[in-house]
Design a protein around this motif. Sequence first.
Motif, short mmCIF file in Angstrom:
data_model
loop_
_atom_site.label_atom_id
_atom_site.label_comp_id
_atom_site.label_asym_id
_atom_site.label_seq_id
_atom_site.Cartn_x
_atom_site.Cartn_y
_atom_site.Cartn_z
N SER A 1 0.82 -1.21 0.00
CA SER A 1 0.00 0.00 0.00
C SER A 1 0.86 1.26 0.00
O SER A 1 0.59 2.21 -0.75
CB SER A 1 -0.94 -0.01 1.21
N SER B 21 1.00 4.03 -2.92
CA SER B 21 0.66 5.42 -2.58
C SER B 21 1.75 6.37 -3.06
O SER B 21 1.46 7.47 -3.52
CB SER B 21 0.48 5.59 -1.07
N HIS C 104 -7.88 4.76 -1.69
CA HIS C 104 -6.54 4.20 -1.80
C HIS C 104 -5.98 4.20 -0.39
O HIS C 104 -5.52 5.20 0.12
CB HIS C 104 -5.65 5.05 -2.72
N SER C 105 -6.08 3.07 0.26
CA SER C 105 -5.77 3.00 1.68
C SER C 105 -5.04 1.72 2.00
O SER C 105 -4.80 0.89 1.13
CB SER C 105 -7.07 3.09 2.48
N ALA C 106 -4.72 1.55 3.26
CA ALA C 106 -4.06 0.33 3.72
C ALA C 106 -4.94 -0.87 3.39
O ALA C 106 -6.16 -0.75 3.30
CB ALA C 106 -3.82 0.41 5.22
N PRO C 107 -4.34 -2.03 3.20
CA PRO C 107 -5.12 -3.22 2.86
C PRO C 107 -6.23 -3.48 3.86
O PRO C 107 -6.06 -3.29 5.06
CB PRO C 107 -4.08 -4.33 2.90
N SER D 298 -7.27 -5.69 -0.94
CA SER D 298 -6.83 -4.33 -0.70
C SER D 298 -7.30 -3.47 -1.84
O SER D 298 -7.11 -3.82 -2.99
CB SER D 298 -5.30 -4.29 -0.61
N VAL E 226 -7.07 -0.36 -4.29
CA VAL E 226 -6.03 0.53 -4.82
C VAL E 226 -6.72 1.62 -5.58
O VAL E 226 -7.64 1.42 -6.30
CB VAL E 226 -5.08 -0.25 -5.75
#
Length: 122
Positions: free
Chosen positions: A78, A82, A105-108, A120, A122
Amino acid sequence: MAEPFVPGLVLSARLWAEHVAPLLAAHFPATPLAAALLGAGSEVLGFDTARSTDHDWGPRLQLFLAEDDRAALGADISAMLSERLPKEVLGYPTHLVTVDGSSAHSAPRSPTPRSGNSRSSV
């Protein structure tokens, strides 16, 4: 916003082929994974229009990793995406903010896996 309208499935396919897949191959070559565009949204079934772009819409996909890989590498994957994904694909932003204010768009994320896999966004 880009003109003319580009369907979300086209954007997501370009995001994968031109950016996400090469980055993952370069930084995590031994990690088995799958990618897809699943969930709610008119673009998932190809029903999106220019009007769809005003809410929770844009180039996106989900990555599917084995639970052990997600636990060991999810945050690193991630963070790399990013930092290295372009800010736009065909004029549409890749770093989305949803209507509830969270980042797409964040942490899994780790939903309760049915077959030992996690995803996750994306």
